[in-house]
Enzyme design. Structure first.
Site, mmCIF file in Angstrom:
data_model
loop_
_atom_site.group_PDB
_atom_site.id
_atom_site.type_symbol
_atom_site.label_atom_id
_atom_site.label_comp_id
_atom_site.label_asym_id
_atom_site.label_seq_id
_atom_site.Cartn_x
_atom_site.Cartn_y
_atom_site.Cartn_z
ATOM 1 N N SER A 96 0.776 -1.058 0.170
ATOM 2 C CA SER A 96 0.084 -0.074 -0.117
ATOM 3 C C SER A 96 0.710 1.061 -0.044
ATOM 4 C CB SER A 96 -1.045 0.085 1.259
ATOM 5 O OG SER A 96 -1.464 1.156 1.278
ATOM 6 N N TYR A 110 -0.705 -0.574 10.186
ATOM 7 C CA TYR A 110 -0.823 -0.966 8.699
ATOM 8 C C TYR A 110 0.365 -0.500 8.081
ATOM 9 C CZ TYR A 110 -3.043 -1.240 4.145
ATOM 10 O OH TYR A 110 -3.312 -1.832 2.828
ATOM 11 N N LYS A 132 3.011 -2.581 5.936
ATOM 12 C CA LYS A 132 3.299 -2.505 4.549
ATOM 13 C C LYS A 132 4.412 -2.253 4.164
ATOM 14 C CE LYS A 132 -0.635 -4.139 3.212
ATOM 15 N NZ LYS A 132 -1.081 -5.400 2.611
#
Length: 186
Positions: A147, A160, A164
């Site tokens: 991402s 997150y 990533k």
């Protein structure tokens, strides 16, 4: 080469359903194998036990030619079974993911650990067994869904974004090592 079998874990079901459907459109003989946890209380982060999960609308249990169950300890066995059954393993797709969005100062350690466990450790758990196979075959592909949050960050997504970014680091490291043997991380 020709794809004869497509094996994918059931997470959000996008990979097994979307890719499986597309492969069958182009080569009807392609066998799709969906793998999901054998128990609702599993330790396979990012995978869904469909009987106890909220089922995404994309999920169609009739698409898979075979539905297999895996336990937490089955990552090694999953790779071994692919080798024993089909004689090779060509692709691993790492796309499992969850979100536990919260401002960093409000984030509990469990929320941090859960997200890194699914995204980063989930990749590691399967790849640590698949990578030696790829090296021995002098061929193999790893596809990781990352991402822009891992590159630039995003409010409420420290866990997150870190996961990533970690996946990007792992992918780049595997890419360097794989160049020596014919395995590739994409």
């Amino acid at each position: 080469g020709r794809v004869t079998h497509f094996v994918a874990g059931v997470g959000t079901t996008g990979t097994v359903m979307g890719t499986g459907r597309r492969l069958k459109e182009h080569a009807k003989a392609t066998k799709v194998v969906a793998v999901q946890p054998d128990d609702a209380w599993h330790g396979l982060e990012g995978m869904k036990h469909m009987e106890s999960a909220i089922v995404p609308p994309i999920y169609d249990p009739s698409l898979a030619d075979e539905n297999r169950r895996a336990s937490t300890e089955d990552a090694y066995e999953m790779v071994k079974q692919a080798m024993d059954t089909w004689g090779r393993l060509d692709v691993v797709v790492c796309n499992a993911g969850i979100l536990r969005d919260k401002a960093f100062h409000n984030m509990a350690e469990a929320e941090w650990d859960a997200v890194l466990g699914v995204h980063l450790k989930g990749c590691y758990n399967v790849l640590r067994h698949a990578w030696p196979v790829f090296r021995q075959q002098a061929y193999g592909r790893v596809i990781m869904c990352t991402s822009v949050s891992g590159l630039w960050g995003n409010f409420g997504q420290a866990n997150y974004s870190s996961a990533k970014a970690g996946m990007l680091g792992l992918m780049n490291t595997l890419k360097v090592g794989g160049a020596l043997t014919g395995a590739a991380a994409l």
